[in-house]
Each structure stands twice: as structure tokens, then as C-alpha cells.
Design an enzyme around this catalytic site. Structure first.
Site, mmCIF file in Angstrom:
data_model
loop_
_atom_site.group_PDB
_atom_site.id
_atom_site.type_symbol
_atom_site.label_atom_id
_atom_site.label_comp_id
_atom_site.label_asym_id
_atom_site.label_seq_id
_atom_site.Cartn_x
_atom_site.Cartn_y
_atom_site.Cartn_z
ATOM 1 N N LYS A 94 -15.350 7.253 -39.422
ATOM 2 C CA LYS A 94 -15.239 6.673 -38.069
ATOM 3 C C LYS A 94 -16.625 6.607 -37.443
ATOM 4 C CE LYS A 94 -16.000 10.679 -35.547
ATOM 5 N NZ LYS A 94 -17.229 10.936 -34.801
ATOM 6 N N ASP A 144 -10.988 15.722 -34.420
ATOM 7 C CA ASP A 144 -10.990 14.313 -34.825
ATOM 8 C C ASP A 144 -9.854 13.976 -35.789
ATOM 9 O OD1 ASP A 144 -13.270 14.005 -33.330
ATOM 10 O OD2 ASP A 144 -14.642 13.948 -35.030
#
Ligand code: C5P
Length: 336
Positions: free
Chosen positions: A19, A143
Site C-alpha cells: 500500500k 494496517d
């Protein structure tokens, strides 16, 4: 040989995507010492490969082949968390091929953990409802819940309260990973946020302006002029090479319309977003002789939408999935 086929495990080869944070604002510190944040997460095509081999067994045996020799690998922690939840044993073997730089703010470890949370229940022929899976993900790291869905999402709180955004164009991205490790805890401390940080409301306003631009323009590159990463000021001061890289990227993207340069997470990766492949290739050739890039890995990737992320997951697990089911997380064909 019947014995051999009986002992054969259920296997899958998973792609565990990285990401970037298209935007990251750090607000006040909470009484528990963690900071309240506002971010936009985005999955990109850079990926680790994880081979997973599961065999039903009474006892639990988990092994991993990991050339990077990662201590306390989140893959193993995630596998234990899934088997605990399902009250199952099992013989599990993982083989990890690492492509996502570690300590680069690209969420590689979190993504690996989420990959196990999505795949292992399918191979084990069981189902963990999304709500439980999200709680397990949360326990593994801030995350991890994002990677259960992928695409473009707003993260609030510690980044675990997630809201989907509309799909964006597949803008090309160039990642520059310097030979620098930025420790996350000290980066937060260097921001000097108190329990009563007074800058929160203006920060939230400008974050919302960025999100609005994303929704309207549907392109991270086109909205990036309104983006920010609060860590850049403190991290760039401490690690001047990062500041030089960002300046060079800004210079080489200067001619391109709607190109944006940001750091991901608390670093150390700096990325540039482009509206076209030609703009990216022009930037790469101007950078190739640049001294600020010494020792850096330069990686080309593109943005991956939630739809593409979930299609990839179904493809990777297809032989183990219930073909009639279209729900998320995907359901196993072995469920009884
Ligand atoms: O999430 P991670 O374990 O990488 O965080 C490392 C450190 O960063 C934490 O121990 C904490 O000091 C700080 N942190 C924070 N606020 C957050 C996330 C991390 O202060 N939202």
C-alpha cells in the site's frame, strides 16, 4: 499411491500487495499514547508472493521458508490467530518471496498477515465472518484490516476505522526506496503532538478537501496537489537524503501535468504519481544519473482498485472456492 494423495495438502499461491498512503495527517495523541490519524490507503501492484500449503492434522505445526529471515513473522502470528479462532490443528508450510521493501512504509508485513487471514480459512474449509476477521486483523496491527479489502479507503482512529472511496484511475506510480530505515515510534514522538493538539480542525479540513478532490477527479495524481503527509517535515529533517529524493522527483515531474510526490507512511519510501506512462518514463530517464538516487531501489507499480484486488483474490483461491458464492471474504468449497 493412495497414501500419497491422501496426505496431499491444499495449496495456493498468493499475491500480497503493498500500500501507499495517498495522504496522512497525524492529529492529537490519545491517552493510550497512540495518535489519532486521518489517512487514505491505496493498494498498489507491487507484491510479495506467499505459497501456502495446508494439511489437516490434529497437532499444529507451522513452518516458513523466508529468505529475509524476518523475526516474529506476522505470517506465523496470523496463522496461529486463525487456527486459534477455528480451534483447529493443522500442518502449515509457507514460502515467502519478498519484493516489498521492509521498513519502507509500504505495509508489507501487514499485507502478508491479511493474506493469511483471507486464505487460510478457505483452505481449512471453514468460514470466519468478516466482523471476527476484522477483530483478528486489528489485533495483528493497525494496517492489517485495510488489506482485508484493498483499493482506496479512508482510515480514521489508528487507521482501523475504514471507509471505502470511489474507484480511482490506474495511475502509474514510481516508488523510490532509499537505504534508510525510519523507526516509526520516534517519528511520532518527533511530531510533538499533545493530548490537546490545536491544529486538528484545520488539518481535518484540508484532509477533507483532498478526499473531495479524489472523489471528483477520480485520480490520485490529479488530486495530489491537495495531499499532505505530516511525517515529511520531521522525517525529511532527520534524513536529508529523503528530502533530496522528494525534491528531485518534484523536479523531474515538474513538466508533467498533475504529478504528485509524497512519502508513504513514516517513510522511507517516497513516491511519485503520474497521469500517463509517458510522463513516468520521462521521469525515470532523467533520474537515472541522479546522485540523490544512489543506493535506492526504484520500483514501477500502478494503483489497484478494490474490485481488482478482490478479483485477484478469487482467482488465486479459485480451485478452493464455492463457485456459487460471491460474498466477501470468499467462502470455501470444503465447508460442511
Ligand atoms: O503500528 P506500529 O507498531 O508500527 O507503531 C510503532 C509505534 O508508533 C507505536 O509503539 C507508537 O509509539 C507509535 N504510534 C502512534 N500512533 C499510532 C501508531 C503508532 O503513536 N497511531
Amino acid at each position: 499411491m493412495a497414501g500419497v494423495s491422501k496426505a496431499k495438502g491444499r495449496k495456493a499461491t498468493l499475491r500480497s500487495l503493498a500500500k501507499i498512503n495517498l495522504d496522512l495527517r497525524i492529529l492529537n495523541k490519545n491517552p493510550d499514547g497512540y495518535h489519532e490519524l486521518r489517512t487514505v490507503f491505496q493498494t498498489i501492484s507491487l507484491a510479495d508472493t506467499i505459497d501456502i500449503d495446508y494439511q489437516n492434522a490434529q497437532r499444529r505445526e507451522i513452518s516458513i521458508q523466508d529468505p529475509a529471515n524476518i523475526a516474529d513473522n506476522l505470517i506465523v502470528r496470523a496463522a496461529n490467530a486463525v487456527l486459534d479462532e477455528l480451534r483447529l490443528g493443522g500442518r502449515l508450510h509457507f514460502s515467502l518471496e519478498k519484493k516489498i521493501p521492509m521498513g519502507g512504509g509500504l505495509g508489507g508485513g501487514s499485507s502478508n498477515a491479511a493474506a493469511v487471514l483471507l486464505a487460510l480459512p478457505v483452505l481449512a474449509g471453514r468460514h470466519i465472518p468478516l466482523e471476527r476477521l476484522t477483530a483478528i486483523a486489528h489485533g495483528l496491527g493497525s494496517d492489517v484490516p485495510f488489506f482485508l479489502h484493498g483499493g482506496t479507503q479512508i482510515g480514521l482512529g489508528r487507521g482501523t476505522e475504514l471507509y471505502r472511496l470511489a474507484e480511482l484511475r490506474k495511475d502509474p506510480v514510481l516508488l523510490v526506496f532509499p537505504p534508510v530505515q525510519v523507526p516509526t515510534g520516534p517519528a511520532y514522538q518527533a511530531l510533538g503532538r499533545s493530548l490537546t493538539f490545536t491544529g486538528s480542525s484545520s488539518s481535518i479540513n484540508s484532509f477533507q478537501a483532498f478526499v473531495w478532490a479524489l472523489e471528483v477527479r477520480r485520480s490520485a495524481a490529479a488530486a495530489s496537489e491537495l495531499s499532505a503527509n505530516d511525517f515529511e517535515s520531521v522525517v525529511f529533517t532527520q534524513f536529508p537524503q529523503l528530502s533530496q529524493i522528494a525534491a528531485r522527483l518534484r523536479k523531474v515531474t515538474g513538466g508533467a501535468r498533475n504529478a504528485g510526490v509524497r512519502m508513504s507512511g513514516s517513510g522511507s519510501t517516497v513516491f511519485a504519481l503520474f497521469e500517463s506512462e509517458e510522463d513516468r518514463q520521462r521521469a525515470i530517464s532523467s533520474l537515472s544519473r541522479d546522485r540523490a538516487m544512489r543506493g535506492c531501489r526504484v520500483i514501477q507499480a500502478s494503483l489497484v482498485s478494490r474490485g481488482a484486488y478482490q478479483r485477484m483474490w478469487r482467482r488465486r483461491l479459485s480451485m478452493h472456492l464455492d463457485p456459487k458464492d460471491n460474498s466477501w471474504p470468499p467462502r470455501s468449497r470444503y465447508e460442511r
